[in-house]
Design a protein around this motif. Sequence first.
Motif, PDB file in Angstrom:
ATOM      1  N   SER A 432       0.835  -1.210   0.000  1.00 39.35           N
ATOM      2  CA  SER A 432       0.000   0.000   0.000  1.00 39.35           C
ATOM      3  C   SER A 432       0.866   1.255   0.000  1.00 39.35           C
ATOM      4  N   TYR A 433       1.958   1.199   0.775  1.00 36.15           N
ATOM      5  CA  TYR A 433       2.876   2.344   0.804  1.00 36.15           C
ATOM      6  C   TYR A 433       3.438   2.601  -0.592  1.00 36.15           C
ATOM      7  N   PHE A 434       3.858   1.539  -1.257  1.00 40.28           N
ATOM      8  CA  PHE A 434       4.421   1.673  -2.595  1.00 40.28           C
ATOM      9  C   PHE A 434       3.414   2.307  -3.545  1.00 40.28           C
ATOM     10  N   LEU A 435       2.188   1.819  -3.526  1.00 41.78           N
ATOM     11  CA  LEU A 435       1.163   2.336  -4.439  1.00 41.78           C
ATOM     12  C   LEU A 435       0.842   3.799  -4.157  1.00 41.78           C
ATOM     13  N   HIS A 436       0.766   4.147  -2.874  1.00 39.76           N
ATOM     14  CA  HIS A 436       0.451   5.537  -2.520  1.00 39.76           C
ATOM     15  C   HIS A 436       1.550   6.488  -2.985  1.00 39.76           C
ATOM     16  N   GLN A 437       2.814   6.101  -2.766  1.00 37.22           N
ATOM     17  CA  GLN A 437       3.927   6.941  -3.199  1.00 37.22           C
ATOM     18  C   GLN A 437       4.004   6.997  -4.725  1.00 37.22           C
ATOM     19  N   LEU A 438       3.747   5.872  -5.360  1.00 35.54           N
ATOM     20  CA  LEU A 438       3.819   5.803  -6.820  1.00 35.54           C
ATOM     21  C   LEU A 438       2.819   6.750  -7.470  1.00 35.54           C
ATOM     22  N   ALA A 439       1.656   6.883  -6.874  1.00 33.32           N
ATOM     23  CA  ALA A 439       0.615   7.739  -7.444  1.00 33.32           C
ATOM     24  C   ALA A 439       1.060   9.191  -7.545  1.00 33.32           C
ATOM     25  N   HIS A 440       2.024   9.597  -6.710  1.00 33.03           N
ATOM     26  CA  HIS A 440       2.541  10.971  -6.751  1.00 33.03           C
ATOM     27  C   HIS A 440       3.667  11.142  -7.769  1.00 33.03           C
ATOM     28  N   LEU A 441       4.192  10.035  -8.288  1.00 36.80           N
ATOM     29  CA  LEU A 441       5.366  10.096  -9.163  1.00 36.80           C
ATOM     30  C   LEU A 441       5.042   9.872 -10.634  1.00 36.80           C
ATOM     31  N   LEU A 442       3.994   9.108 -10.914  1.00 35.58           N
ATOM     32  CA  LEU A 442       3.638   8.793 -12.294  1.00 35.58           C
ATOM     33  C   LEU A 442       3.290  10.043 -13.084  1.00 35.58           C
ATOM     34  N   HIS A 443       3.502   9.997 -14.389  1.00 37.65           N
ATOM     35  CA  HIS A 443       3.083  11.103 -15.248  1.00 37.65           C
ATOM     36  C   HIS A 443       1.563  11.263 -15.121  1.00 37.65           C
ATOM     37  N   PRO A 444       1.063  12.466 -14.900  1.00 37.92           N
ATOM     38  CA  PRO A 444      -0.369  12.633 -14.598  1.00 37.92           C
ATOM     39  C   PRO A 444      -1.296  12.198 -15.734  1.00 37.92           C
ATOM     40  N   GLN A 445      -0.809  12.184 -16.973  1.00 39.18           N
ATOM     41  CA  GLN A 445      -1.685  11.789 -18.085  1.00 39.18           C
ATOM     42  C   GLN A 445      -1.660  10.291 -18.359  1.00 39.18           C
ATOM     43  N   SER A 446      -0.869   9.544 -17.587  1.00 33.96           N
ATOM     44  CA  SER A 446      -0.743   8.111 -17.848  1.00 33.96           C
ATOM     45  C   SER A 446      -1.993   7.328 -17.478  1.00 33.96           C
ATOM     46  N   LEU A 447      -2.915   7.949 -16.757  1.00 28.25           N
ATOM     47  CA  LEU A 447      -4.155   7.260 -16.382  1.00 28.25           C
ATOM     48  C   LEU A 447      -4.941   6.843 -17.624  1.00 28.25           C
ATOM     49  N   THR A 448      -4.817   7.642 -18.687  1.00 25.10           N
ATOM     50  CA  THR A 448      -5.536   7.323 -19.932  1.00 25.10           C
ATOM     51  C   THR A 448      -5.105   5.969 -20.481  1.00 25.10           C
ATOM     52  N   ALA A 449      -3.814   5.690 -20.407  1.00 20.38           N
ATOM     53  CA  ALA A 449      -3.296   4.423 -20.925  1.00 20.38           C
ATOM     54  C   ALA A 449      -3.765   3.238 -20.096  1.00 20.38           C
ATOM     55  N   LEU A 450      -4.166   3.503 -18.862  1.00 20.32           N
ATOM     56  CA  LEU A 450      -4.567   2.415 -17.969  1.00 20.32           C
ATOM     57  C   LEU A 450      -6.028   2.017 -18.152  1.00 20.32           C
ATOM     58  N   SER A 451      -6.840   2.891 -18.735  1.00 15.15           N
ATOM     59  CA  SER A 451      -8.292   2.678 -18.809  1.00 15.15           C
ATOM     60  C   SER A 451      -8.696   1.304 -19.319  1.00 15.15           C
ATOM     61  N   PRO A 452      -8.082   0.770 -20.389  1.00 13.45           N
ATOM     62  CA  PRO A 452      -8.507  -0.555 -20.875  1.00 13.45           C
ATOM     63  C   PRO A 452      -8.277  -1.679 -19.877  1.00 13.45           C
ATOM     64  N   HIS A 453      -7.441  -1.450 -18.869  1.00 11.34           N
ATOM     65  CA  HIS A 453      -7.094  -2.524 -17.939  1.00 11.34           C
ATOM     66  C   HIS A 453      -7.871  -2.452 -16.621  1.00 11.34           C
ATOM     67  N   LEU A 454      -8.676  -1.392 -16.439  1.00 11.02           N
ATOM     68  CA  LEU A 454      -9.312  -1.188 -15.144  1.00 11.02           C
ATOM     69  C   LEU A 454     -10.312  -2.281 -14.791  1.00 11.02           C
ATOM     70  N   SER A 455     -10.820  -2.990 -15.793  1.00 10.28           N
ATOM     71  CA  SER A 455     -11.780  -4.053 -15.502  1.00 10.28           C
ATOM     72  C   SER A 455     -11.139  -5.205 -14.735  1.00 10.28           C
ATOM     73  N   ASN A 456      -9.809  -5.281 -14.749  1.00 14.12           N
ATOM     74  CA  ASN A 456      -9.114  -6.350 -14.033  1.00 14.12           C
ATOM     75  C   ASN A 456      -8.982  -6.081 -12.545  1.00 14.12           C
ATOM     76  N   VAL A 457      -9.337  -4.879 -12.123  1.00 16.22           N
ATOM     77  CA  VAL A 457      -9.107  -4.489 -10.739  1.00 16.22           C
ATOM     78  C   VAL A 457     -10.287  -4.884  -9.869  1.00 16.22           C
ATOM     79  N   ASP A 458     -10.041  -5.633  -8.837  1.00 11.80           N
ATOM     80  CA  ASP A 458     -11.049  -6.035  -7.869  1.00 11.80           C
ATOM     81  C   ASP A 458     -11.170  -4.922  -6.834  1.00 11.80           C
TER      82      ASP A 458
END
Length: 492
Positions: A432-458
């Motif tokens: 959880s720590y890794f994910l929280h910190q990572l969210a502050h470091l990723l390029h802010p527009q990269s969420l668009t590239a993730l959209s097709p994969h969101l259905s895999n998230v429980d």
Amino acid sequence: MIENDWQSLLSQALLGGEADLASKFEGLGQDKELLSAAARLSLYLEAAQTLPTTEVMLKPCPVEQKNLLNPQASSYFYSLQTEPRLLTEWLDEVVKSGKILRPETVASVLNFAERQVSLRPQILKIMGERGRWLAVQNPLWEFAVKPQDPLEAFELGSLTERVAALSVLRQENPDKACELLESTWPQESYETKLALLNTFEQGLSLKDETFLEKVLPEKRKDLRMKAAELLALMPESALVKRLSARAKALLNYKAGKGRKKGNFEISLPEWDKGLEQDGIDPKNKPYNLGEKAWYLKQILERIPPSFWSDDTSEAFLASPETLLQSARKDKEWGALLLEVWSQAAIRFRDETWALALLQSFVRSEMTLDAPDLKALLRSFPNAESFITEVLESQKQLSKEVEELILNSPKMSYEFSARLLEKLAEGGERGSSYFLHQLAHLLHPQSLTALSPHLSNVDQHYDKGYQRALDILKLRQELHQAIQLEPQLDTHL
């Protein structure tokens, strides 16, 4: 009437007497209430006075020449004050946009900057003419008043103003700044010398060497150490060459034959005045090192690591990989050598050694703390390529890879998108720590590239992942809002 009562009260206090003037004030007692009566009378007298007035004509605020933030982007200043990392990102992005604060926001931001000193540099760049105009009216906002000419500030200002002025000069014209400090050096106090010398980390070059060498014989240890620290950042400086000549006689390596490992031969240095003048500290040694080992550690940290691994060097020993492998197996000197070569690679931004050290770290062959990881990753331009290769080679994120990712330089869109896709593919998502910190470091527009994969998230089992996505979405919206159509200021 009040004036007469005041005179009577004074007489009673000075001469005593039967008159009980104090009793006239709401039943106050005898002499023991005299002071209370005096206090009330003094307030009555003050209330009768007319306050002095002065007519001050304020000059109108100059018209802004830059575009204003739109209201949506401006609102983030208030909503992000409990999220310091996001607020800092907001400030950085507003600075990059070239826009300035809206009129209704300026006073609040100045009040905020009064408390948050570390954020003032960004705030001063976006407050516009209105911010400077308001700052003149309020002594608490003096920090935001348009700075004077740096040459004038260096000559006439306070110590804080002189340090700020020299810092500006070191950025704009480091040679001029060096000449300026050298001309006033003999007259400066110790505290002033040290404060001004600290600005030399900006724009440092061999042109500063002559002046810094003159500082080395100073009586005060802090001054000598600071000058030596600056000289030790330049591989071509005379100080580094002097220490390299010493080190050549202190460290040797004999390569192993066949399966036999190589070994190091160490000679410990004796103390002399030359070491002291070159910034080697005779005291403050770690508890686990002897005095001479402490001298050796400081010497080796100030020598470019390529001195040992470049086959054109007169002190060539072996490749970085060979030296690191042998150091890991050396029980007596291995830990010291790994540490000094890490620090030397950071100091001199040696790409070859940085890569060798990071590879050893990923293989769990040595430890590196977060600051060292961050510094090593900044030592070579292909950090993202290296991390991507490591990421693709692992099915699950190891602790070392998580630390590597969290300490990487600014992430590009391509790297961020691939990293998010890798996490969304399933399996271990990281702590959880890794994910929280990572969210502050990723390029802010990269969420668009993730959209097709969101259905895999429980959503039930991946709360940490969802929280990371929420932060990333907020950052994306923040960046988009700042880029919305700007507005020109029509207020005077």
